[in-house]
Enzyme design. Sequence first.
Site: not given
Ligand code: G6P
Length: 593
Positions: A2, A27, A74, A100-101, A470, A474, A477, A493, A588
């Site tokens: 948002c 975002r 969002w 927002n929120g 990670e 990625k 995502e 296992h 984001k």
């Molecule tokens: C969201 C983003 C991720 C990020 C996570 C934590 O899920 O899509 O890319 O790693 O938040 O965000 P931060 O800003 O706390 O690192």
Amino acid sequence: MCGIVGYLGKGNAKSIVLEGLKRLEYRGYDSAGLSLLDEKQNQFNIYKEKGRIAQLEKIIDLNDARVAIGHTRWATHGRVTKENAHPHQSNNGRFIVVHNGVIDNYKSLMKTYLPDTVFHSETDTEVIVNLIELFAVKKTPANAILEVLKLLEGSYALLVIDINTPETIYAAKHKSPLLLGKSDKGIVIGSDMMALVNTADNYLALDDETFLRITPKNFTLYNLEGEVLPYTMSLLDLDDFSSEKGEFEHFMLKEIHEQPAVLRRIISKYYNDTDIHIDKILLEKIKAHDSIHILAAGTSMHAGLIAKDLLESLANIPTQVHIASEFAYQQPLLKGKPYFILISQSGETADLRACLVNLKKEKYQTLTVTNVRTSTLAREADDYMEIYAGPEIAVASTKAYTAQIAVLATLAYALSDQSFDLKRELSEIAQAMEHFLDKKDQYKDLVAATLTKRNCFYIGRGLDYYVCLEAALKLKEISYIQTEGFAAGELKHGTIALIEEDTPVIAIISNRKTADNTRSNLNEVKSRGAKTLTITTESLKETDDQIVLDDVNPSLSPLLTVIPTQLIAYYAALIRGHDIDKPRNLAKSVTVE
Ligand code: G6P
């Protein structure tokens, strides 16, 4: 997640707000809306659309305005529909709100105060705007809003317009970020600094439970009791927020390429010839504790896993890593004198904020490691360290991950009595990153040939395993391939049952101690039909290994081994034609719990 932007002043409010919303696109959002003052008709027009801001722009039939509020949504309460998109207007049309929120008690507020109101959306926001309308029958608009704010449970960043006073915007903030920017032309208000760029010279990051009355030339800050509060504006440093794609097709590719430069920037900020620039008081404070707990989410949590290894191996401090959303509601038993490090690129993640609020109540010492020094978590923790990655626009985080690791490695080193040359090691890694990225084009076909199924596995041991987590995040995502990062030895296992003909398995092998074991695990899947790809280093390479990186200090290898995995994700998404910088369903900055 948002975004809010509002503007009033001499500039063109329509283009300032649309431009601001576009800067907040990163975002994550799924619909957008805008309300503009049509001065000729003396009314506010409302425009909303599902999908991208570009769609919204097409339906706006006003060229100019002096007052505007806009929103990217969002979805949390209710589906992605035009009706649920903001702004929302009260039923008699007097008030218009963007929010927002999440308001946790909106259903009980509906029942208590608005039992006969007809709602046109499924949102909690429509309750807010109708409550304001209800209370404004007997009160001034400011007092009506304040009364509503006192009833709200949850989080909000709110802009409110009363059509009877078109040259005033009311704003309020609690738990969701909101910043006000000012120039001699007017006032802009938005949910992050990116919305203020190009419009403001000075800014004020608002605290929780604050309320604003904004006119084109000035504003007054209040607490929720309506008492005027003092404030100090800060200078907005534009250089820090320049963010263009430049020669790159996508922000993600640009940000992958920025990593060597970010490492060098971290070196220049934290090191000189003989010393490390970290506040000695902070170091002493941490040393006075007997354990460290790292709290983070998503990619930052994965950076935390590497940091744990470094804090234990270099600084000899027992360290645990926690998923913030778990820790917030299931705090483990804490013994002795624990210290808390919160890692957050944005500094706004609501799950972490929930942890921080509790930790502060319990009087624990906290440090936020963040990319945004003006963020809520930076302001509210006892200390903060900046990672200097520059704006990260692509939703999939890349350079923030490596920057977080580099800064936390620096911290671990500063807390240790080790005397190797970390600065040199980091600059060698920057070179090795460049060396790999120079050859990047040759890997696109490899990715196309390997990732032919709808699932994929990354395997590794130790630090390589942490990078696998990670790497898997990625890939899923942005390519939507179902990917798991697995401890190589654990595969047999259970999970090996999923391996069939051509299942892609990517191994990361950068540690001599575990290389042979991981290779055995790779052979086990290969003999069951898996299509394998190996990422390794010069000194550990074998004949058929496809991606070979320069040798670097093994305790820092994640800074390098993660780079090909970012590129694999990028190419996999590119080949599939996905929206790489704005993947579906993701945000984001996740400002709701
Ligand atoms: C969201 C983003 C991720 C990020 C996570 C934590 O899920 O899509 O890319 O790693 O938040 O965000 P931060 O800003 O706390 O690192």
